[in-house]
Structures are given as C-alpha cells and as structure tokens.
Design a protein around this motif. Sequence first.
Motif, mmCIF file in Angstrom:
data_model
loop_
_atom_site.group_PDB
_atom_site.id
_atom_site.type_symbol
_atom_site.label_atom_id
_atom_site.label_comp_id
_atom_site.label_asym_id
_atom_site.label_seq_id
_atom_site.Cartn_x
_atom_site.Cartn_y
_atom_site.Cartn_z
ATOM 1 N N LYS A 500 0.838 -1.206 0.000
ATOM 2 C CA LYS A 500 0.000 0.000 0.000
ATOM 3 C C LYS A 500 0.869 1.251 0.000
ATOM 4 O O LYS A 500 1.820 1.376 0.764
ATOM 5 N N LEU A 517 3.558 0.861 2.729
ATOM 6 C CA LEU A 517 3.322 0.291 4.053
ATOM 7 C C LEU A 517 3.427 -1.221 4.048
ATOM 8 O O LEU A 517 3.338 -1.846 5.091
ATOM 9 N N VAL A 520 -1.577 -4.192 4.420
ATOM 10 C CA VAL A 520 -2.596 -3.555 5.244
ATOM 11 C C VAL A 520 -3.830 -4.443 5.273
ATOM 12 O O VAL A 520 -4.290 -4.924 4.229
ATOM 13 N N ASP A 554 -1.739 -1.892 9.894
ATOM 14 C CA ASP A 554 -0.515 -2.274 9.199
ATOM 15 C C ASP A 554 -0.025 -3.603 9.772
ATOM 16 O O ASP A 554 0.257 -3.714 10.968
ATOM 17 N N ILE A 567 -3.866 2.667 10.440
ATOM 18 C CA ILE A 567 -3.095 3.499 9.521
ATOM 19 C C ILE A 567 -3.555 4.959 9.643
ATOM 20 O O ILE A 567 -4.662 5.238 10.104
ATOM 21 N N GLN A 602 2.080 6.843 11.713
ATOM 22 C CA GLN A 602 1.939 5.391 11.735
ATOM 23 C C GLN A 602 1.812 4.829 13.149
ATOM 24 O O GLN A 602 1.080 3.871 13.368
#
Length: 666
Positions: A500, A517, A520, A554, A567, A602
């Motif tokens: 992502k 990331l 997710v 995440d 997230i 985050q």
Amino acid sequence: MKYFSLLLTSITLLTSEVSASEPADTLSAHQLGEVVVTARNLNEDIIPAQVLSGEELHRLNSNSVADALRYFSGVQVKDYGGVGGIKTVNIRSMGTNHTGVVYDGVELGNAQNGQIDLGQFSLDNIEALSLYNGQKSEILQPAKDFGSAGTIYMRTRTPVFGEGERYHARATIRTGSFDLLNPSALIELKLSRRVSASLSAEWVNSSGKYKFRYRRVNPAGELAYDTTAVRQNGDINATRIELNTHGSLDNGSWTFKVYNYNSERGVPGAIVNNVWRRGERIWDTNSFAQGRYTGFFGRFTTLNNIKYAFYRTHYVNNDDKQVKIDNLYRQKEIYFSSANEYEITARWRISASYDFMWNTLDADVYGFVKPDRFSQYLSVATALNLDRFKIQASALGTFIHDRIKGQEAPSDKHVFTPAVFMNGYPLRNKDFSIRVFYKQSFRMPTFNDLYYADMGNSKLSPERVTQYNLGLLYDHHSAVSVISAARVSADVYYNRVKDKIVAYPKGQQFRWTMLNLGLVDIRGIDITGLLTLNPWKDLYLTVRGQYTFQRAIDITNPADNYYRHQIPYIPRHSGAAVVNAQWRGWGLNYSWIYVGERYNQQENIRYNYTQPWYTSDVSLSKDFQLGSVSLRGLLEVNNLLSQDYDVILNYPMPKRNYRVTLTVEI
C-alpha cells in the motif's frame, strides 16, 4: 467579471439567434412528447449504489462534490480547509488512487500524482452522484472502469424539453463568509428535434480568510499554544465553463463535452510552530474534450469513448524559510475506449472492452525525465439474470509500458485481475436481497511516486488489492402508506492491500512523501438507512443516515513499532445524518457529520492522536413561482455550533460560516 459579463452576453445572443431561426413546432396536439427516464430501480443492481440526486443532492449544505460525498458510508474526505483547499476522497481505506472518478461516462485522470481534487467540481451542474464499491453493476462499460476498487460517478444535467419548449435558462448568485462571490449560469437549447446543447459557466472568488482556534499541547501534556488567528493564503479565483451537446440517432445516441477550469489560489499551509502564513501558490488550467457514442443493433450494443485532456499546473513557493520554487508542469492525455455487449439470450449477456491511454508529463525542472506511459486494458465480462439470482463475472488484463528520458524505465507490467458479483432475492416481493462479491484490483504508482526524488520513491512497488464483501438490503416502497419509502443496507467487508502506498503532506501541500506500508488489513462495516414519510398533505420528511466502522491496520512487520496499528487518518467510527422537511415550497434541512478519533502518523501513540470532530449544518429554502419564472432563496449556516476541528492535522477548518443563494430559472 469582464469575462463573465462577456459570457452572459454571448449566451443571450445565442439564445436569440436559435429562437429566431428555429421554425415553430407543428406537431399534432394529440402526439405525446418525448419521455426521458433518469431514475433506475436499485433492485436491478447486483451491488446497489449509494446515490444522491436531484433535489436531495442540492438541499445538502454542500458547495462542491467533495462536500456531498461526506454523506456516503465508507468514504473518507481529506480536506485542507477553505474554499480553495485541496479535497481528495478515499473509499474504505484503500487510498485515493484506487478510487475511480467518472465524469459523464469517462474517467478523470491525473498520471502525475493520481489525486483528483474534487473541490474543483461544483454541484451547480451536477444532476446525480453515485458511489459503487467494487465496480458498477453493468458489463457494458469501458475496460478501465473494471480496474478501480471503488468508483464515483458524476452525471451532469441532461436537457429535457416539453412540447413547444426551445430553451431553459438558470442564473444563480451565491455569497457569504470568507468574502465569497459565486455567480453561475446555465442555458439549455433545443437546436433541433434530435440535438440539444447546454452551456454552463461559473466564477468563484473568495479571500479564504476565516478565524480559527489554534491549541496544541506538548508531549508532556502541557499547553504550548492557545490562540485565535485568521487563516491566510487561502484565497481562490476560479472559472469553470462547460459545453455539452446531446444527440439522438435512429439506433443510438451521442454526446460531446468541452470542459475548461482555470484557477489561481493560495495554498494554506500547515500551522506549525506558530507560523500562520505560507508562500505557496498554484495556477491550474484543466481542459478536456470528450465524445461518447452508444449504438443499438438488435442484440448487439456498442459504447465508444474518446478524450483528449491537457492539464497545466504552475507552482510557486516564495516562503522565506524554504527553498524558492517556481515550476511549470504540463500533462497530456489521449484516451480511447470501445465496449461491446452481445445478448445471447434474454437472461445471458457477454461483453468485451478495450481501452488505450497515453499519458505524458513535462516540467521546466533541470534533469526532468519526461515520462510517457502507454496503458492498455482488455476486459471480458458476463452477466446471468435468473430473476431471483443474478451473477456477474469479469476479468481485466492491464498492460503498462513506461518510457523515460535518459534513464532505464521500470519493467513492463502485465496484470490479470478477476471479479465475481452475486445477488439473490429470498422473498417473493424482492424487497430483501443478499449480495456478495470478490474482486482483485491493481494500480501502478504515479509519475510523482516513481520519478521525483524529493517527492516520491523510485523503489515503490505497485499496489494490489483483494476485496471481499457480504451485504444485505431491504428496500420497500409504498404509494398509499405514511412511510412511502424505507431502505436499510448493511455490508461487512474485508480488504487486503499489498504494498500500500500512502501520501503524507511534506510541509508543503503540493508535495508529498510516498511510502509503501507493505501489507494492510482492512475490516469494516457500512450501514445506511433512508426513510421517507408523508404524515399529512403537503408535508414530506426524509431521514438519511450512515455509519461506518473500520479497522485498517498495518501488518507488514511484527518488529515495527506500529505493527497492527491503525493506519494514519482512518477513524474507527464515522457517520452522518440528514433530516429534511418540505412543506408548500418551504424546505428545512439539517445535516450532521461525525469523524471519530484518528492518528496522524503510523504509530498510535498519544503524541500522534487526533481528536474526533463533528459538525452541524442547517439550511432554509423557499421556492416561488412568478408565471413561468421559478425562484429559490436559500440561507445556509455551516458548522452551526462553531466547532474547532482539523480534518488533517495543523490544517484548521472554518468555524461558523454563512451562505446566501438566489436562483432564477426559466
């Protein structure tokens, strides 16, 4: 104002010329006029859309398409404040780039950064907004439309003329807080029995100055700042002009659209360390021309689109504390689509579509790589309708080839993404339905994602999304009951996003920091409800509500401090409600929006915590009729309780503000 006056003069002369040149209508008094059906039965959709249309859409306290989309479940709107602030939309936490935005049948594009700024699209000429999760419940559509994880459809008003009518005209003037001045005009012409045209124009001017409260605490919980200030550099001066032509044929129809949007606006930067003003400005010129042809030949139907677009962006940063920037970006797009459907039997249809798109980006930046992208999309789909059970299946092949100047381009991408949608009606009257779908989707990183060292990340991986959805719908209508319509839907969904890509503001709103990331996990529930009441003569009440729960975490690496954290900017809980009353030309509308607690980075720690917010908006309208002239007066009070809130951290939103609108229609 000089150009706006010239435009109105041209419209008047054009109207006079057409009226004088067109012969009188000689149809028999017993012949029925043309009937155009603009509504559809939601039970026909395998995955019903969330729809705002007609009067319901225009009664909302919304000035742009982005404002109206807040009332849909599963939608997150990023709003950087003010009339001219950038506004982007994210569906079910999958990211803005997985959200397709279709304007009158053709998808809007932005290969540079993938962000469609919906704040640039006014509601003045929009007839309906629709939101589909997964994809639209039709197999006759461009191949590219099969590729989005969710799609927003914007449909402009189509002229409909009664017997003897040859033109319609509408003028609107809107003013209010922030020194807002917003006139617009629309004229619709019946050029012949088969051809009609409409010309829409709008001007928006505002200083963008509004008061806000700035209050911040340090990590120890001590008060660092608490003051009231005026938002600076949020001004906008924008014009929009749009020409639409519609034609009918013996075996089909065609449309042609020319669109131009010009704006100069300040970019209201983040309020950080007691700095209230930024030196960023943007000049946008967005122009495109598109044509659409639909043909019906027995069991065969064809749908063809063609489009050319040119986007010019001039970005300047004169901030004394940052590097001086003065860059010009030019983006071009050529798009062609051919979708074809064949009806094998009355219950079974198949389709095949092919799309070609070419995008290029140029900039007056030293060493710029001038990327070109050739995208091809090939889809096949089928639909089976067994009355109480419906199924649609599609498969999309995406083929991407990039070229860049002086460097080795990324390898070509060939991706296959399937989708299956099913719907069943267990009750005889079809009031209740059960739906389920599975879909994969894919999107390439944008030019900025890949090729800008200070904005993006050339090592980004493409995103892949897998969606699962199970939903229930109860939809009942009655012409004789006090409850004339009742609709409740609930969806449980699971989305898995690999690699992502998330964009964060990098101090300057126009520029972004891009991150993968990794993985997710998104799980959510969407609930919507609609109730229409007619308790006694001339009184109509409509209540609409929606609630969304989302857990978007995440799950890339257990060693990360933010492993299994929510997230950024995705609330666990959000919702909206609208109550409208209509009585003898009077209209009272109340709308409420709630967004729960979020985290702006985050790690879900106290320092990154962003408070929940809610707003209440109220409007009062009155319709008048003076012969053949219709008038409407509208008074709006937005953020009635004057709440202090940020949609994005350090981008404060306006406190209580007002708008007054007068509309005259012939």
